[in-house]
Enzyme design. Structure first.
Site, PDB file in Angstrom:
ATOM      1  N   GLN A 129       0.836  -1.193   0.000  1.00  0.00           N
ATOM      2  CA  GLN A 129       0.000   0.000   0.000  1.00  0.00           C
ATOM      3  C   GLN A 129       0.870   1.242   0.000  1.00  0.00           C
ATOM      4  OE1 GLN A 129      -2.393   0.287   3.516  1.00  0.00           O
ATOM      5  NE2 GLN A 129      -2.991   2.389   3.155  1.00  0.00           N
ATOM      6  N   GLY A 130       0.679   2.102  -0.977  1.00  0.00           N
ATOM      7  CA  GLY A 130       1.456   3.343  -1.055  1.00  0.00           C
ATOM      8  C   GLY A 130       0.564   4.559  -0.919  1.00  0.00           C
ATOM      9  N   SER A 132       0.616   6.599   2.502  1.00  0.00           N
ATOM     10  CA  SER A 132       1.284   7.550   3.395  1.00  0.00           C
ATOM     11  C   SER A 132       2.589   8.056   2.800  1.00  0.00           C
ATOM     12  CB  SER A 132       1.587   6.888   4.741  1.00  0.00           C
ATOM     13  OG  SER A 132       0.394   6.562   5.402  1.00  0.00           O
ATOM     14  N   SER A 164       3.827  -1.502   4.078  1.00  0.00           N
ATOM     15  CA  SER A 164       4.036  -2.855   4.615  1.00  0.00           C
ATOM     16  C   SER A 164       4.261  -3.841   3.495  1.00  0.00           C
ATOM     17  CB  SER A 164       2.815  -3.326   5.402  1.00  0.00           C
ATOM     18  OG  SER A 164       2.421  -2.368   6.306  1.00  0.00           O
ATOM     19  N   GLU A 248     -15.023  -1.564   4.155  1.00  0.00           N
ATOM     20  CA  GLU A 248     -13.966  -2.536   4.399  1.00  0.00           C
ATOM     21  C   GLU A 248     -13.498  -2.474   5.860  1.00  0.00           C
ATOM     22  OE1 GLU A 248     -12.000  -5.723   3.002  1.00  0.00           O
ATOM     23  OE2 GLU A 248     -13.638  -4.581   2.113  1.00  0.00           O
ATOM     24  N   GLU A 379      -6.992   9.007  17.970  1.00  0.00           N
ATOM     25  CA  GLU A 379      -7.459  10.391  17.932  1.00  0.00           C
ATOM     26  C   GLU A 379      -8.299  10.643  16.676  1.00  0.00           C
ATOM     27  OE1 GLU A 379      -4.274   9.390  18.710  1.00  0.00           O
ATOM     28  OE2 GLU A 379      -4.553   9.767  20.857  1.00  0.00           O
TER      29      GLU A 379
END
Lengths: 396, 325, 396, 325
Positions: A129-130, A132, A164, A248, A379
């Site tokens: 996953q790209g 961030s 990851s 999801e 948060e």
């Protein structure tokens, strides 16, 4: 029952199939709470997950046309309950199964679905996953990775972080900006970038739990991406992805409450094995905290199950995923600290089952640090609950 | 009775219960009983032979939840349960309870001796009650209020105060065996979870109302992130309570169901008081005034937590896991 | 020892004097944890507090010229420790002793000091506090009560709320605005308003613990106030008061940790009296929570004692009062809930000492709701700690 | 030795300890020992006869606090305590420990049998140690490292890992009686509080640094009230820990002092882990990386909490109140 014969089953028969299949097919040493446990290799995990899929235990709700099993969400829950009961390793392909797959199902072209989805379920291709970036975490307004037109395709340059499994992935579900930075949340586009494309460099980030296959930084330098690997048009792809992700978040890893219960049972069983720990099971202080953990687990179950009913009834589930995720992650942290406290009192010459539990719960304790951070920090979740569950006005 | 068969929906009972509870405001317990009976709410669980509706617990939960939300001054759960469980041994009494004519309550704390002497406690609104159900070592005994010494206890709930009840050796009108008492007690526990949920919902709604209307430092209180997160945490806990309760009502009569039912009460007993306390906190100084009703809900919730013997229930839950494992 | 003979004592001799005097002079029925307790009347409290003062146990650090005892803050702490050890009623004149007195000492004229201070200590005059208003709680920018010039004196009109003890007070320490509302925090002036002045009306507010002498609203309609009752000039008085209050917040009710310990001991003693409660004292769950309470109490002590040393050493104590108040108020709430839980399991026919404890802890539980609200809510205290203890930048 | 007499101030030791700990970064335990001994830090508590400074615990606390703050890879508290308490029975060993020549550690968990067999645990950095002090049913025994089987335990602390130690029946170099061991253990408990305080301080400082520099949604994280309050809560807990520790050092040798000392450790053991955990949380994803050192402090703090046997200490604190009352 043979693989492929399970499609006729439903309800409790399906549950029995899942349970029986797992009990017959989980490889030796795979269960973290059973004798002989050794951390499975990546290849072992891939093989086992592929076998799970063949047996109807993965891709449960995905259409059969793309390798899925076309089952209901209720059956997805049933399978998750049974998977959760066992101390199985986490999926090594969760980005593909929980993120890329559902997004492609929602917005991919027919060709993309055919190309990507079966490969995910059959464990031929893993995804990373790209989203961030160093300057853009939960807030994507500052996203700097840039996709520029190159004929019919694109060229992508930028840097991703917290990716990851980048080293083992075949594809990266990548978010990039097609316009200027001033566009903030506009002009974001999704791509399925092949990780072997020229210009990609992966630098692993060592995690606090010191695990393999963890985070990485991904540097992209003028990486060519063909038109067939753009997922939806700019804006379109990302906006649809946001909607998919809301569902999801509420439906993936539905096994968590049941896995949590497995962990609690493992802790109790380990205590019985050590004369220094067994008396703690009779101590009111620990009994009350064990009971509180069980109540937490039942509350997580109570958060999960109505989601299925709501989705089956066609209702909007809104931000329910935030409730489940937040309660689970904090309760799991409390439990992990309890487990560390208890197992910290083990005899120095405790028997192997206790050492095995110490290893498992040390990992869980460290891993739990991330559970209130990834997929939206505590948060962020509280903000979502305030805004979208409580519907509090902004109050300007 | 099956939902499909009757065509009834528990949600319908929520609406009529809310209206009836609102209409009870200011009435004495006798008046409340009469008003609630008008809508058939006291007999939801009682069999049709004694004038009840013969429905299962799912239909009683929203009614009790509405009573909690409205700080009802009537022992509603007690009456519903007595009308159901006395229908066999004492049908006339059950019928009068379901009809809102006789008034009954249950002493939740303590155990009287088999010869019907001793003091028991936590009997809500026992003063003037016609019947008090009292726990024995095995089962329970129903005693006429006139045969008992009834004294107000030191308790938090001022709307439905608790009483201590001293038995004087008078005969029981009837007895429940251990199985019947145990079934009643388990049902009571789920009803308590619903009552706590209702009271917590009202508390939080009052807090939300306060912080969205009250301004400080030039902006509404709700503009403060700390206040938003405080309330979000309460909502999180409340939806967890609600989920656990819904889950419990769908579970079977096995160990899984037993745990789910106990957990539903414990979730409410754990988080309900904290929600009401936080709702007072969100009110600032207003929260400490008698006129802002949040404290009444806190009093009710803490009282229900104690009636349900939450620590002993936690012990039982832990024992079931540890001893079975 | 006779009243007035105590001025020569110091250190442990002073402690012995305080202890001996209390043990000889606390009226029968005054101690909430002793047999025969009955809630003392207002008059009994006034008489006892006046006697405490004569014996050197009140006004300890105030100058002898104004009826005080001119002792050190260390001796103030010693007296508070001994007072805290006993289950005495709270002062019925805390506004005078903890708020009005210190402010008058700091900014009052010589005549005002002579006139007000001895009357406070001798319990001849009680004070109430008129700061909060319906539209201005912690934020005084919205203060609407107006003081307008009337010759040398003033006329005051407005409304105050949360005015504790207004009905029994001789004077109100009142904050009013001398300029327009747009001045926000400027032009605020302090007055010592006689409560029997024409134009004052008091409406009690019923508290959740249903106690006498609680809050009130005070309505002021063109109330005349002489020049001798203005405390400092506009701005001057209030600004000095702010400084005084910072110190006062850290030094008043220093007995709290020791009273807290008294409450815990009372709870334990009460449990011994009831066969249903005594076993709980052997239950690990309650032992761990009792220990946690003791640790909290020691932490509150550890918050209080350095304040004395810092002040004695002439150091600024900054916002230390916020640390003490916040830790104490939250720990006290946790303890109050524990006490309610435990005493809620008492036998229905529990003996009188248990009933007495149930009454005391019910009051404490309800009163504790206010402890995280009054004198700055938890949220205000956290803001102060972030701003002034951690010195976090605002982050614009 | 009296502060007034020596002219020494514990605060001076904090400065030199911070510098020495910083200089130890990257050194192995033997190198750390030599470096710390240079500044006389290993012998702070040891009597002058064995080359120590003969100071009281107040002087050791800031040293150990600095070691906690700097994640020192050396069993500092153990060495200081052994150099003090072995000075009588084994002066040469004590002297070599104070001089940073011999290396010692203490196995905090478990009790060996009097005939010096059995396995004990939680001995920090025992690998390669010359001496290991081992608890017996009454007192303790000092054993040469060469006579022991030493194996790395499953523990959190990677900088100062814990080892299990199996005795093989070899003779003890010397023994401590029960009183000496008990004095040593009580001192260790206060030193642990100081080490936890130091590690928690660094954690929180790292978190403050992160949130003041990291921007999100167009402003620094520190602009979020929720983040400010999260950090304020950690500061509140930390100042409470510090206050309890200062209080404990000023208390006498009576029951009041005993409670204060136990409470100082328990305050640190209760709040220290939560401060480090919250500091990781404040770092967001960065907190989960190995390179951000907060996790090292969390690992150290949790390990110290376990070495100090916090639950048993709470039990002892409760027993002292309940049984004395």
């Amino acid at each position: 029952m043979m693989d492929g014969m399970h499609h006729d089953l439903s309800g409790e028969a399906f549950r029995a199939h899942v349970r029986d299949w797992l009990s017959a097919n989980v490889p030796p040493g795979f269960l973290a709470d059973a004798p002989g446990y050794t951390t499975p290799t990546l290849q072992q995990c891939r093989d086992f997950e592929a076998a799970m899929h063949r047996a109807g235990l993965a891709g449960i709700t995905w259409p059969r046309a793309y390798g899925g099993h076309g089952r209901t969400l209720r059956e997805h829950l049933v399978a998750n309950q049974e998977i959760g009961r066992l101390a199985l390793p986490e999926s090594v392909s969760s980005i593909g199964k929980e993120l890329a797959g559902p997004i492609i199902l929602a917005i991919g072209t027919e060709e993309q679905k055919q190309r990507y989805l079966p490969a995910i379920l059959e464990m031929r291709e893993m995804w990373c996953q790209g989203f961030s970036e160093p300057e853009a975490g939960s807030d994507l307004a500052g996203l700097r990775t840039r996709a520029t037109r190159d004929g019919a395709g694109w060229r992508i340059t930028g840097q991703k972080i917290w990716t990851s499994g980048a080293a083992k992935a075949a594809r990266c579900l990548l978010l990039a900006r097609t316009g200027p930075l001033e566009d903030r949340h506009k002009g974001l586009a999704l791509f399925a970038v092949p990780m072997d494309a020229p210009g990609i460099r992966v630098r692993p980030i060592r995690q606090i739990n010191d695990k393999d296959g963890g985070f990485a930084e991904v540097f992209l330098d003028d990486v060519p991406v063909g038109p067939e690997d753009a997922l939806g048009a700019p804006d379109e792809g990302w906006n649809a992805a946001i909607r998919v992700l809301g569902i999801e978040r509420a439906t993936n890893r539905m096994y968590r409450a049941w896995r949590f219960e497995n962990e609690l049972r493992h802790l109790v069983a380990a205590c019985r094995q050590d004369p220094a720990l067994a008396p703690l099971l009779r101590d009111g202080a620990y009994r009350q905290r064990i009971a509180a953990t069980l109540v937490d687990i039942e509350m997580v179950k109570g958060n999960v199950e109505p989601v299925v009913e709501a989705l089956v009834a066609g209702e909007a589930i809104g931000a329910r995923g935030s409730l489940m995720k937040l309660h689970w992650s904090e309760a799991h942290q409390r439990f992990a600290a309890l487990a560390m406290e208890i197992l910290g009192m083990a005899s120095p010459d405790a028997p192997p089952p206790v050492l095995q539990a110490q290893k498992r719960f040390k990992d869980i304790y460290l891993q739990a640090r991330a559970e209130t951070i990834y997929a939206g920090t505590t948060e962020i979740q509280l903000g979502i609950i305030a805004d979208r569950v409580l519907n509090l006005p902004r109050g300007k | 009775m099956d939902m499909m068969q009757t065509g009834l929906d528990p949600a319908d009972f929520a609406d009529s219960a809310r209206k009836a509870v609102a209409a009870c405001l200011g009435l004495d317990p006798a008046g409340c009983g009469a008003r609630l009976a008008e809508d058939g709410l006291l007999g939801v669980l009682a069999p049709e032979e004694v004038g009840g509706l013969g429905l299962d617990l799912r239909f009683a939960l929203p009614v009790v939840q509405a009573a909690g939300a409205g700080d009802l001054a009537f022992p509603l759960a007690e009456t519903m349960l007595m009308a159901r469980h006395l229908a066999g041994p004492a049908p006339a009494i059950a019928a009068s309870l379901a009809a809102g004519e006789g008034r009954g309550t249950i002493a939740w704390a303590g155990t009287a001796r088999t010869e019907l002497v001793g003091t028991v406690g936590r009997a809500p609104l026992a003063e003037g009650a016609d019947w008090v159900l009292v726990r024995l070592a095995h089962g329970a005994a129903l005693l006429p209020g006139s045969a008992l010494r009834i004294a107000k206890a030191i308790g938090l709930d001022e709307t439905a105060p608790e009483y201590n009840v001293t038995l004087t050796g008078a005969d029981a009108a009837c007895r429940l065996d251990a199985a019947a008492w145990s079934a009643l007690a388990e049902e009571a526990s789920l009803l308590r979870a619903a009552a706590i949920l209702g009271a917590a919902e009202t508390s939080l709604a009052l807090a939300v109302e306060h912080v969205t209307t009250r301004r400080q430092f030039g902006k509404p209180l709700v503009a403060n992130q700390a206040m938003r997160h405080l309330l979000a945490r309460q909502k999180l806990a409340m939806e967890g309570m609600r989920g656990a309760l819904i889950r419990a009502t769908g579970c079977g009569d096995d160990a899984v169901g037993m745990l789910a039912r106990r957990a539903a009460f414990l979730a409410a007993a754990t988080h309900g008081p904290l929600i009401a306390e936080a709702s007072i906190q969100a009110h600032g100084g207003m929260g400490f005034t008698w006129d802002i009703p949040v404290h009444r809900h806190l009093r009710r919730i803490r009282t229900l937590e104690a009636q349900g013997e939450a620590p002993a229930m936690r012990e039982a839950v832990a024992a079931a896991l540890i001893d079975a494992n």
